[in-house]
Design a protein around this motif. Structure first.
Motif, PDB file in Angstrom:
ATOM      1  N   GLN A 157      -0.772  -7.848  -4.606  1.00  0.00           N
ATOM      2  CA  GLN A 157       0.384  -6.600  -4.812  1.00  0.00           C
ATOM      3  C   GLN A 157       1.384  -7.942  -5.523  1.00  0.00           C
ATOM      4  OE1 GLN A 157       1.785  -5.116  -1.161  1.00  0.00           O
ATOM      5  NE2 GLN A 157       0.971  -3.418  -2.052  1.00  0.00           N
ATOM      6  N   MET A 158       1.644  -9.508  -4.703  1.00  0.00           N
ATOM      7  CA  MET A 158       2.241  -9.977  -5.692  1.00  0.00           C
ATOM      8  C   MET A 158       1.988 -10.739  -7.213  1.00  0.00           C
ATOM      9  SD  MET A 158       2.838 -14.091  -3.952  1.00  0.00           S
ATOM     10  CE  MET A 158       3.192 -13.546  -2.816  1.00  0.00           C
ATOM     11  N   SER A 159       0.281 -10.848  -7.324  1.00  0.00           N
ATOM     12  CA  SER A 159       0.302 -10.243  -8.926  1.00  0.00           C
ATOM     13  C   SER A 159       0.885  -9.481  -9.963  1.00  0.00           C
ATOM     14  CB  SER A 159      -1.096 -10.958  -9.040  1.00  0.00           C
ATOM     15  OG  SER A 159      -1.827 -10.415 -10.163  1.00  0.00           O
ATOM     16  N   ASN A 160       0.498  -8.184  -9.789  1.00  0.00           N
ATOM     17  CA  ASN A 160       0.727  -6.786  -9.898  1.00  0.00           C
ATOM     18  C   ASN A 160       2.437  -6.478 -10.059  1.00  0.00           C
ATOM     19  OD1 ASN A 160      -1.606  -6.685 -10.574  1.00  0.00           O
ATOM     20  ND2 ASN A 160      -2.938  -5.018  -8.808  1.00  0.00           N
ATOM     21  N   ARG A 161       2.682  -7.507  -9.060  1.00  0.00           N
ATOM     22  CA  ARG A 161       4.645  -6.988  -8.599  1.00  0.00           C
ATOM     23  C   ARG A 161       4.998  -5.123  -8.095  1.00  0.00           C
ATOM     24  NH1 ARG A 161       6.958 -10.711 -13.528  1.00  0.00           N
ATOM     25  NH2 ARG A 161       5.565 -12.286 -13.176  1.00  0.00           N
ATOM     26  N   THR A 162       3.911  -5.292  -6.962  1.00  0.00           N
ATOM     27  CA  THR A 162       4.137  -3.780  -6.333  1.00  0.00           C
ATOM     28  C   THR A 162       4.028  -4.390  -5.396  1.00  0.00           C
ATOM     29  OG1 THR A 162       1.577  -3.742  -5.903  1.00  0.00           O
ATOM     30  CG2 THR A 162       2.238  -2.910  -7.653  1.00  0.00           C
ATOM     31  N   GLY A 163       4.022  -3.029  -4.144  1.00  0.00           N
ATOM     32  CA  GLY A 163       4.046  -3.541  -3.086  1.00  0.00           C
ATOM     33  C   GLY A 163       5.197  -4.139  -2.806  1.00  0.00           C
ATOM     34  N   CYS A 164       6.141  -4.698  -1.556  1.00  0.00           N
ATOM     35  CA  CYS A 164       7.089  -5.461  -1.285  1.00  0.00           C
ATOM     36  C   CYS A 164       7.674  -6.166  -2.281  1.00  0.00           C
ATOM     37  CB  CYS A 164       7.032  -5.889  -0.105  1.00  0.00           C
ATOM     38  SG  CYS A 164       5.666  -7.681   0.537  1.00  0.00           S
ATOM     39  N   PHE A 165       7.058  -6.947  -3.698  1.00  0.00           N
ATOM     40  CA  PHE A 165       6.990  -7.227  -4.628  1.00  0.00           C
ATOM     41  C   PHE A 165       8.102  -7.089  -5.239  1.00  0.00           C
ATOM     42  CE2 PHE A 165       4.219  -9.131  -1.813  1.00  0.00           C
ATOM     43  CZ  PHE A 165       4.345 -10.558  -1.884  1.00  0.00           C
ATOM     44  N   MET A 166       7.643  -5.428  -5.401  1.00  0.00           N
ATOM     45  CA  MET A 166       8.558  -4.285  -6.418  1.00  0.00           C
ATOM     46  C   MET A 166      10.501  -5.118  -6.557  1.00  0.00           C
ATOM     47  SD  MET A 166       7.567  -1.269  -6.047  1.00  0.00           S
ATOM     48  CE  MET A 166       8.247  -0.381  -7.114  1.00  0.00           C
ATOM     49  N   PHE A 167      10.722  -5.387  -4.885  1.00  0.00           N
ATOM     50  CA  PHE A 167      11.353  -6.628  -4.989  1.00  0.00           C
ATOM     51  C   PHE A 167      12.539  -7.999  -5.627  1.00  0.00           C
ATOM     52  CE2 PHE A 167      10.593  -3.169  -1.345  1.00  0.00           C
ATOM     53  CZ  PHE A 167      11.877  -1.943  -1.175  1.00  0.00           C
ATOM     54  N   GLY A 168      11.257  -8.112  -6.339  1.00  0.00           N
ATOM     55  CA  GLY A 168      10.898  -9.782  -6.417  1.00  0.00           C
ATOM     56  C   GLY A 168      10.328 -10.755  -6.053  1.00  0.00           C
ATOM     57  N   ARG A 169      10.426 -11.705  -5.629  1.00  0.00           N
ATOM     58  CA  ARG A 169      10.094 -12.917  -4.972  1.00  0.00           C
ATOM     59  C   ARG A 169      10.074 -12.570  -3.374  1.00  0.00           C
ATOM     60  NH1 ARG A 169      10.448 -18.012  -7.219  1.00  0.00           N
ATOM     61  NH2 ARG A 169      12.598 -17.397  -7.847  1.00  0.00           N
ATOM     62  N   THR A 170       9.694 -11.402  -2.991  1.00  0.00           N
ATOM     63  CA  THR A 170      10.365 -11.769  -1.422  1.00  0.00           C
ATOM     64  C   THR A 170       8.618 -12.665  -0.445  1.00  0.00           C
ATOM     65  OG1 THR A 170       9.690  -8.981  -1.730  1.00  0.00           O
ATOM     66  CG2 THR A 170       9.554 -10.118   0.725  1.00  0.00           C
ATOM     67  N   ARG A 171       9.772 -13.418   0.488  1.00  0.00           N
ATOM     68  CA  ARG A 171       8.832 -14.962   0.772  1.00  0.00           C
ATOM     69  C   ARG A 171       8.093 -14.154   2.410  1.00  0.00           C
ATOM     70  NH1 ARG A 171      14.537 -17.810   0.863  1.00  0.00           N
ATOM     71  NH2 ARG A 171      14.977 -15.940   0.377  1.00  0.00           N
ATOM     72  N   LEU A 172       7.227 -15.060   2.684  1.00  0.00           N
ATOM     73  CA  LEU A 172       6.584 -13.783   4.268  1.00  0.00           C
ATOM     74  C   LEU A 172       6.346 -15.492   4.543  1.00  0.00           C
ATOM     75  CD1 LEU A 172       3.284 -13.495   1.386  1.00  0.00           C
ATOM     76  CD2 LEU A 172       5.238 -11.993   2.795  1.00  0.00           C
ATOM     77  N   THR A 173       6.356 -15.659   6.364  1.00  0.00           N
ATOM     78  CA  THR A 173       6.251 -15.958   6.806  1.00  0.00           C
ATOM     79  C   THR A 173       4.855 -15.797   8.173  1.00  0.00           C
ATOM     80  OG1 THR A 173       8.229 -17.404   6.604  1.00  0.00           O
ATOM     81  CG2 THR A 173       7.168 -17.936   8.750  1.00  0.00           C
TER      82      THR A 173
END
Ligand code: SAM
Length: 345
Positions: A157-173
């Protein structure tokens, strides 16, 4: 320490301890769901500190369970916390917690593997990809069986900028089995270098923050746990579709101990295998005798670019699967054997 002071600013009203919550609602950990709870607030606070400052942030916590990490997130000042929990037994305890932080915590009963996170937060918080990351964080102490498929799904999803990455570069922990955390951050040439290292590192800055010993969990798992932080890169190191990169990396690592040529040649149909493998390695300028673990991300980039070009020039190559070819070959052999047998009878 400044971070510790920040956490203390958002003290929650008196609540039963997590241990008492577990007793109160009879929340026996389900072995089948690999539930291992973190009851030590110093550790949950420490996980939260890895996510950067959460004051006024929006957070999605995956698998809150009895709510230990949830309390630390609220204590750190998150303004909007969405928790997604699969097991209904935890919902009443989470509701109790949300009442102590009015308007700051939403509870969703669902499976994170199918949950549409992009619907969980308002569109106006979005940043462009190249901008600084949005004030949205994904956090979770998940069962190991879920965290690996989930990170692969999120990388795509990050690569396609979908899901929670539609909001930009969402960070994950997120937490992982220690060995998986080591693989995610393994550098070129190291023993732990794997498919996961390349797929994560071409898209993100990945940091293995610290290790939590298994004995800190209740019940105690057989392994230690690594806390890993991901920040998506503004410029991914490989600019090809995720599935194409995955194909190259999967093939390269197919024969881990052999020269990379051995795995990469399986990208091509038998009739053109030698010729196209040579062309791939030559135009990518990659040494065929490297082991898969020794291939750097920039060499994977060159391989992905060269393979993409070959796919453009050779129709159907992108869909080629050597297993299918092998299966057809075996079937044909069997058929030939049967026919011969009938003839000779
Ligand atoms: N966060 C809690 C803690 O640290 O004590 C619980 C951790 S426990 C390892 C994992 C939690 O994730 C459990 O509450 C489990 O029910 C939940 N969970 C498991 N699979 C899930 C899924 N697919 N979607 C959402 N939650 C899930």
């Amino acid at each position: 320490m400044a971070a510790t002071q920040k956490l203390a600013c958002f003290r929650l009203p008196p609540l039963p301890t997590i241990k008492e919550i577990i007793k109160l609602y009879n929340l026996r950990a389900e072995k089948q769901l690999s539930q291992n709870f973190l009851l030590d607030m110093r550790l949950t606070d420490k996980i939260v500190r890895q996510a950067a400052c959460l004051k006024d942030a929006r957070v999605c916590e995956v698998g809150p369970g009895p709510g230990g990490l949830t309390r630390s997130i609220l204590k750190a000042g998150a303004a909007d916390l969405l928790v997604v929990e699969k097991d209904t037994r935890f919902i009443p305890g989470l509701q109790l917690l949300s009442e102590t932080a009015p308007g700051r915590m939403r509870i969703a009963h669902g499976d994170i593997l199918t949950y549409r996170l992009e619907r969980g937060f308002p569109a106006h918080i979005a940043k462009t990809w190249e901008d600084v990351p949005p004030n949205l964080h994904i956090m979770g102490n998940l069962p190991f069986s879920v965290s690996t498929p989930l990170i692969i799904k999120w990388l795509e999803q990050m690569s396609n900028r979908t899901g929670c990455f539609m909001f930009g570069r969402t960070r994950l922990t997120l937490t992982f089995q220690k060995e998986v955390a080591e693989r995610l951050t393994a550098s070129t040439g190291s023993r732990q270098r794997s498919r996961l290292s390349v797929m994560a590192q071409y898209l993100c800055t990945v940091k293995n923050c610290f290790t939590i010993p298994g004995c800190a969990f209740v019940p105690k798992p057989n392994v230690d746990v690594g806390v890993v932080h991901f920040t998506p890169l503004a410029q991914p190191q490989i600019q090809q579709p995720f599935k194409l990169v995955e194909r190259i990396v999967k093939n390269a690592f197919q024969f881990r101990r052999k020269h990379c040529r051995r795995g990469l040649e399986m990208l091509f149909p038998e009739s053109q295998r030698q010729e196209l493998t040579e062309e791939l390695l030559r135009s990518a300028d990659v040494d065929p005798t490297l082991r898969p673990t020794e291939i750097s991300i920039s060499e994977f980039r060159a391989l992905a670019d060269a393979y993409s070009k070959l796919c453009e020039e050779n129709q159907g190559l992108i869909d080629y699967d050597f297993r299918e070819e092998l299966k057809l070959k075996h079937q044909a052999k069997r058929q030939l054997g049967n026919n011969l047998y009938k003839l000779l009878k």
